[in-house]
Design an enzyme around this catalytic site. Structure first.
Site, PDB file in Angstrom:
ATOM      1  N   LYS A 166       0.865  -1.180   0.000  1.00 35.71           N
ATOM      2  CA  LYS A 166       0.000   0.000   0.000  1.00 35.71           C
ATOM      3  C   LYS A 166       0.898   1.226   0.000  1.00 35.71           C
ATOM      4  O   LYS A 166       1.650   1.452   0.948  1.00 35.71           O
ATOM      5  CB  LYS A 166      -0.896   0.024   1.245  1.00 35.71           C
ATOM      6  N   ALA A 184      -9.443   5.008   4.717  1.00 37.77           N
ATOM      7  CA  ALA A 184      -9.346   6.166   5.619  1.00 37.77           C
ATOM      8  C   ALA A 184     -10.669   6.901   5.784  1.00 37.77           C
ATOM      9  O   ALA A 184     -11.369   7.164   4.818  1.00 37.77           O
ATOM     10  CB  ALA A 184      -8.289   7.153   5.149  1.00 37.77           C
TER      11      ALA A 184
END
Lengths: 66, 267, 267, 267, 267, 66, 66, 66
Positions: free
Chosen positions: D107, D194
């Site tokens: 990531k 997020a």
């Protein structure tokens, strides 16, 4: 004698200035922007600029935009 | 009312861009109006000082009027680079506009996406860098992203113009959170461009601390564009004053406006 | 600007309540201000014509000034019945206020809930029925509910005042959907009361078709109440003009503001 | 229930990333948990197959346990490059993680902004280009912007991970409109990373057509992390099924659920 | 998964209404389905235990099947009083339904407004008072208003069912703020009825602390009603678990999920 | 003999392998990642790798992250 | 002689008018509302109204409110 | 002989029970609710209940509803 106006071929008479060409279309009245062979042509030079065979002319105008 | 707008528009609270102190924080676009004739009336009603327009090939067969002939002499011209798909095309349009006597302000608009007309932040940055070098006052239209905004600022943009929603969608501040962060983190003026569809949305952007808003579709597509221009003029001033006045706290529960002692409870 | 506010405030667009043609659609509350002295300045800045106040037992030991002495003579007084927990108490307060020379307008406010200060629609209806019979111009503060609003209208209420959010919460139009329906289904004026915390929220209420808004906490708790009063004055006029101008359609995708033909694509 | 989750998780509806058919569309972060010991319980409860972790210098004085020792053998490891401020640092972390036997998924997370921890789309793109060349399965965390997403896709990103709100803010889909557009315009999987703070927000992202969501703070900061992990497991499956089932139209007015003929009206 | 739904559905967390411990917090309406045949499949997929239906005059010329014949024997029947415009009509329908062997549960639904089908809280209260006296388990459908909810509670309602949005509108929790207050201030179970159009909206209602949700149109008008019923089953369990797990705090700025020490900054 | 571990100078005995160094800190038990002078050092080479004066050692570990 | 003012018992001198009572507290200056034994007492009647033992007086004033 | 069914006048033969009337419309199969002159008529009484001229019959059924 042939030139290209806004991407389209066009037949014009010899001894024709940019001013005359535009006048025929009443474009002189509307504060257009002229690009001759890739460079800007100031309005004061329109009358003195003779068109040559093969000249590429861009005639632009301001429109409403956001 | 005058005194009020004074408060909002005095030089004390003017917006400085490209060395000019602007008293009006409402920028106007000139697209989509039913006729050229209505444009000056709309501009007058809006009180705007900065106006955008686009550059296009003339229709050689039947030349249309130049929009410039309908703009009051004292307005600041902000030609956009709409139609550009790359930085190079944007730069070329900017130069032509300048040569045409539009001055040195330019709104960078580089778009490939034809469905949402979202700007390309990469090409926008490249065009900004080049035109700033050439002495233009550059106002880039961009997709709200902090890293892109910081780069545009570093490149010398005079202001950053993030979108609230897709151009012409009239859907307001869909990107509110990102714009809020830009206002907080970026030091050059943030001007919300695109998407604003209601006066209340313009007022909210100003309350958040936006330096100005750019409106076009919301006014052009209103039932009465002149009246709507007046509405936006008032809304922008209202939002600015609200920002300056400092809004009160938000509370979950109630807080009495009247004295909480009951009326005659004690009896 | 004057001409603009004219447009918003000409008798053509005046708001008729209790036989009076109001030019200002901003009602003001007088609670929570830091001092009595600031109140007239705020009222002046707001351009309001209708002002609310509360009636309470005097503090016998050290009597405070009467707020009435600070209200311009030409303002319409709208005493509220805050403190009342039942219709009977509300009626009693209304009568006392009238006897005190406040005229015959009254804002019904009947509250038991002390946490959110939400009005009791049942008691509010009973008080409204009684006071209309006695010739009052009754403006009930209520929790937005269509069946309650219809009953209040049938009872002769001069206007209906649904809350946007709890009193003093500054959280805006939390009940937007219900207020939208009231505006659509109720024929007497709908005045959004309570909760409005930002000028943009007042503008939005007006854009939705509200007849007016009543604001207190948002102005009283602002950093600069006078400036905020000006902001609300402009915002209410802006929202009203936006409503009259007729906003354009909202669209999911974009619609170009500039001509969609590319710039020189054809080359 | 099993049959239901089947429906959501059969290979028919599996999510293909990096050549792997994932049955679970919930990715989990391992930060902020009160202890290492709770992590395996949370992973078990969540049913996740992909787990993120970070690489840091060991505290040489008192070495802490390696989080890897607490991850079930069959989970896919998705080390992030948090801590990186540039593409080069991100690339270096990715290589170290791979050398450490984490496999070839990574990531990308490149952040300079320390207040909102918003990713730098430029550096993220550069790191993506390099790591794709090196054969990594690259999942870039990015600030939602169509032009950036298209470049990441062209660079070979296996999925795009736009943020819903700042990391750890638990404020949900603040960037909903931009994410909606990414889902519509980008062909590689969109994974919302997020900001998601509630199961309902994860469900909404999936209903919009997101391919998966990555959750960490919402679970780690919950009163009961294991229970919350179960909640997110169900919510993600629910949102996915809702997307597959095809939601009905939204309507402004009502549409009776019961026959509209009155009961005995005709009498 | 079973264990998970256990957590959500164990008697520890059962919902007590009318003396019955319900394990499922999803109530289902049976209107608007394409055929009677699909109803049992939808109920099965939803895991519901409480089902609503309406009573109407038979079409004497060509009698249609009775919906009851399609409901599993163990489901609790919750006949509604749709079609009633007054308390008296609602009471009459309730008695007929009971006589028809539907048991003693009833959903009060009294509507005059034909555009938004908003309930009449006054008539609803009168019907509730009467039917509670007659020993019914009364679940009134109401327009969210605290004073009305308190009266319904005092009248003996077994639960309060405020609307999230107009019936069949699929627009979700438009009245969120008022429902939030009801959940906080009312002690009998709050069941959100009408308006819920997406699984995520059902999950959000449950996260807010709603005791259950009643869904009909969202499932009946879905492309695949059975799949959507499964989605809602999972969403309601997810929202309930999220509520029980205790969500973390929301924050304006970011909070790192990974250790904030840079990677090798110190080098 | 001096080396640098995670940016800090450290005195070690001669004839010390990476494995021994890590063992002293019980780091061997926790699957750390070792970078010796800028290049990864696979775990199987720890025992056979003798540390030289001036060696720069980075010892990294996976932590919880999102 | 005792009366009740705003719910509290109070001792006053005989021959006291409402106006005098209020004047002592400078209440006369601030446009208060007076209710005597449950009925409004207009301001013009304050000077002419003698207080009786046991009278219940309510003295109210307008305050800021929303 | 005339009765009223669901608000509409209807001609029926003498000696007709509620059960027979319903059976003719196959209503017996679908668990309808019957109200005879304003009071519920339990299903078990359908066969034994003879219709009288002028009887007002309401025949109701449960339909899908929300």
């Amino acid at each position: 004698m042939q030139i290209v106006v806004n991407g389209e071929a066009q037949e014009i008479s010899r001894e024709c200035t940019v001013f005359q060409l535009l006048q025929d279309q009443a474009v002189t009245l509307i504060a257009a922007v002229v690009e001759l062979n890739g460079t800007i042509l100031k309005q004061e030079h329109w009358p003195s600029t003779l068109l040559q065979a093969g000249d590429r002319l861009e005639i632009l105008v301001f429109m409403g935009g956001g | 009312m005058n005194d009020i707008i004074e408060n909002a528009n005095t030089s004390d609270d003017s917006l400085l861009i490209g060395g000019v102190h602007l008293l009006s924080r409402l920028f106007l676009g000139t697209g989509k109006f039913s006729s050229h004739e209505i444009v000056p009336l709309v501009l007058e009603a809006s009180g705007t000082q900065v106006v955008t327009m686009a550059l296009r090939r003339i229709d050689w067969k039947n030349p249309q009027e130049n929009i410039l002939n309908y703009l009051p002499k004292n307005t600041i011209l902000l030609p956009n680079t709409s139609g550009a798909r790359t930085a190079d095309e944007a730069v070329r349009i900017a130069r032509l506009a300048q040569a045409a006597g539009c001055g040195n302000w330019v709104k960078i608009e580089v778009v490939q996406d034809q469905r949402y007309l979202l700007p390309d932040n990469w090409e926008t940055l490249r065009a900004t860098e080049q035109l700033v070098k050439e002495g233009f006052v550059v106002l880039p239209y961009m997709s709200p992203d902090l890293s892109a905004a910081k780069r545009l600022q570093d490149a010398g943009a005079a202001a950053i113009m993030p979108l609230g929603a897709p151009i012409g969608s009239n859907r307001g501040l869909q990107t509110k959170e990102l714009i809020r962060i830009l206002i907080e983190e970026i030091s050059v003026p943030i001007i919300v461009d695109a998407g604003i569809g209601r006066p209340s949305e313009a007022a909210e952007a100003m309350e958040m601390g936006a330096a100005a808003v750019l409106v076009n579709t919301a006014i052009a597509t209103a039932g009465d564009p002149v009246l709507m221009a007046q509405a936006f003029r008032l809304a922008v001033a209202a939002g600015r004053l609200g920002y300056l006045a400092g809004p009160g706290e938000r509370r979950v529960t109630a807080e009495a406006s009247s004295p909480l002692t009951g009326f005659l409870q004690e009896v």
